[in-house]
Structure formats: structure tokens, C-alpha cells
Design a protein around this motif. Structure first.
Motif, mmCIF file in Angstrom:
data_model
loop_
_atom_site.group_PDB
_atom_site.id
_atom_site.type_symbol
_atom_site.label_atom_id
_atom_site.label_comp_id
_atom_site.label_asym_id
_atom_site.label_seq_id
_atom_site.Cartn_x
_atom_site.Cartn_y
_atom_site.Cartn_z
ATOM 1 N N ARG A 198 -0.948 6.779 -5.784
ATOM 2 C CA ARG A 198 -0.244 6.488 -4.527
ATOM 3 C C ARG A 198 -1.193 6.457 -3.325
ATOM 4 N N GLU A 199 -2.048 7.438 -3.209
ATOM 5 C CA GLU A 199 -2.940 7.495 -2.048
ATOM 6 C C GLU A 199 -3.880 6.286 -1.979
ATOM 7 N N PRO A 200 -4.592 5.946 -3.081
ATOM 8 C CA PRO A 200 -5.458 4.763 -2.973
ATOM 9 C C PRO A 200 -4.685 3.459 -2.732
ATOM 10 N N ILE A 201 -3.478 3.360 -3.287
ATOM 11 C CA ILE A 201 -2.667 2.162 -3.043
ATOM 12 C C ILE A 201 -2.274 2.093 -1.575
ATOM 13 N N GLU A 202 -1.812 3.206 -1.031
ATOM 14 C CA GLU A 202 -1.411 3.234 0.372
ATOM 15 C C GLU A 202 -2.587 2.921 1.293
ATOM 16 N N GLU A 203 -3.765 3.452 0.971
ATOM 17 C CA GLU A 203 -4.957 3.158 1.784
ATOM 18 C C GLU A 203 -5.244 1.664 1.813
ATOM 19 N N LEU A 204 -5.140 1.000 0.668
ATOM 20 C CA LEU A 204 -5.377 -0.450 0.628
ATOM 21 C C LEU A 204 -4.279 -1.208 1.389
ATOM 22 N N LEU A 205 -3.036 -0.780 1.236
ATOM 23 C CA LEU A 205 -1.941 -1.469 1.906
ATOM 24 C C LEU A 205 -2.023 -1.316 3.426
ATOM 25 N N GLU A 206 -2.539 -0.181 3.864
ATOM 26 C CA GLU A 206 -2.658 0.054 5.303
ATOM 27 C C GLU A 206 -3.902 -0.594 5.883
ATOM 28 N N GLY A 207 -4.820 -0.963 4.990
ATOM 29 C CA GLY A 207 -5.950 -1.749 5.302
ATOM 30 C C GLY A 207 -7.053 -1.250 6.117
ATOM 31 N N THR A 247 -5.250 2.178 -19.436
ATOM 32 C CA THR A 247 -6.379 2.107 -18.520
ATOM 33 C C THR A 247 -5.920 1.221 -17.363
ATOM 34 N N LYS A 248 -6.278 1.599 -16.148
ATOM 35 C CA LYS A 248 -5.754 0.929 -14.961
ATOM 36 C C LYS A 248 -6.893 0.454 -14.052
ATOM 37 N N PHE A 249 -6.710 -0.726 -13.476
ATOM 38 C CA PHE A 249 -7.662 -1.279 -12.512
ATOM 39 C C PHE A 249 -6.904 -1.598 -11.232
ATOM 40 N N LEU A 250 -7.445 -1.140 -10.116
ATOM 41 C CA LEU A 250 -6.849 -1.410 -8.814
ATOM 42 C C LEU A 250 -7.659 -2.506 -8.129
ATOM 43 N N VAL A 251 -6.955 -3.541 -7.681
ATOM 44 C CA VAL A 251 -7.569 -4.727 -7.078
ATOM 45 C C VAL A 251 -7.038 -4.869 -5.656
ATOM 46 N N ASP A 252 -7.951 -5.136 -4.723
ATOM 47 C CA ASP A 252 -7.526 -5.257 -3.325
ATOM 48 C C ASP A 252 -6.993 -6.661 -3.008
ATOM 49 N N ASP A 288 7.534 -4.445 -1.578
ATOM 50 C CA ASP A 288 7.862 -5.108 -0.317
ATOM 51 C C ASP A 288 6.740 -5.015 0.711
ATOM 52 N N ARG A 289 5.708 -4.252 0.373
ATOM 53 C CA ARG A 289 4.547 -4.111 1.262
ATOM 54 C C ARG A 289 3.338 -4.894 0.745
ATOM 55 N N GLY A 290 3.530 -5.691 -0.319
ATOM 56 C CA GLY A 290 2.425 -6.501 -0.820
ATOM 57 C C GLY A 290 1.690 -5.883 -1.990
#
Length: 160
Positions: free
Chosen positions: A151-160, A127-132, A54-56
Motif C-alpha cells: 500500500r505505501e509504495p503504491i500510494e507514493e507512486l499515485l501521489e507522484g 512474485t510481484k513487480f511494481l511499475v510506475d 479509480d486513482r490510476g
């Protein structure tokens, strides 16, 4: 410059997904397998998806049978396994090659953007890739990295 939003992939049900719909979202792309020691990560991946969708944020799962033939199933069988065993609601795609002659273009791109310990190869399942949000690969995580560690890197990207 190529972005995630330039690609398409066939869903597990056979329809084509156009990734430009993901513009503005944080995306975690994972090669998965149903009979792997890392298969319980489906649970953590689903929790990430449920907590952040729900946060994108979304997860894209690409079943792959290239490592120890640990994804022997096809289509509906894979989807049924994911849903019944782990409650997976995030998108699952058609079984995909992530290495070799028939590598899916999105995986060629991911590997070229963030090579791993053995260069532009995927070494194992999960194997995982995180995309902004702009469609740029920002990080690659090897299979032993648990979804909870993301969780931390995802939250950092979501908070922008």
C-alpha cells in the motif's frame, strides 16, 4: 529503452491486451496460482485493485503452472475460480511461463529490470513487480510480501 507499454499479452478470454493502454497508470504485475499456499493473496490483490483503481492503479494477474503444478486449470476455469473464490475483477491473462524457454516477453523484461535473489529467475508463485506511470519497473517483491505491505509504495507512486 523498453517500457511496459511496449508489450501485449493474451487475456484469459483469448483477446489481446495492448499495454500502451496502461500509460499513466501504476501497475502491479503478479504471477498467480490457484492451488498455492499464497493463493489467498488474491483477496489482498483484489482489495488493492478496488481501493486504488479509480486513482490510476491496476493489477495484472498471470496464472503460472511452473511451480509445483499449482495452476492446473485453463482459461474459464481459472477465471471462474478467481471470481467465485476471491471476487477478482482485475485483469487475468492466459496461463504464462515466467521462466525457461517459453517465458513470456513481458516476464523476460520484468526479470531483467529487477533481478531477484537468484538473479533473473522467478522463484515461486506470487512474485510481484511494481511499475510506475511511465512504464518503468520500480520494485520487485518476493512471494511472502503481502499485498497489504504494498500500500505505501503504491500510494507514493499515485501521489507522484
Amino acid at each position: 529503452m523498453t517500457k511496459l507499454h511496449d508489450f501485449t499479452a493474451d487475456t484469459i478470454s483469448g483477446s489481446q491486451d495492448v499495454f500502451d493502454r496502461l500509460a499513466g497508470q501504476v501497475v502491479l504485475i503478479v504471477n498467480t496460482a490457484s492451488e498455492c499456499g499464497y493463493t489467498p493473496q488474491y483477496d489482498g490483490l483484489e482489495k488493492l485493485y478496488a481501493d486504488y483503481k479509480d486513482r490510476g492503479f491496476t493489477v495484472l494477474g498471470f496464472p503460472c503452472n511452473q511451480f509445483g503444478e499449482q495452476e492446473p486449470g485453463e482459461g474459464q476455469e481459472i477465471q471462474e475460480f478467481c471470481r467465485t473464490q476471491y471476487g477478482v475483477e482485475f485483469p487475468i491473462y492466459k496461463k504464462t511461463d515466467v521462466n525457461g524457454l517459453h517465458t513470456h516477453p513481458v516476464w523476460e523484461w520484468l526479470k531483467s529490470e529487477k533481478p531477484g535473489p537468484n538473479g533473473a529467475q522467478i522463484d515461486w508463485n506470487f512474485t510481484k513487480f511494481l511499475v510506475d506511470q511511465s512504464g518503468t519497473v520500480v520494485a520487485r517483491y518476493e512471494p511472502a510480501t503481502t499485498p497489504d505491505e504494498l500500500r505505501e509504495p503504491i500510494e507514493e507512486l499515485l501521489e507522484g
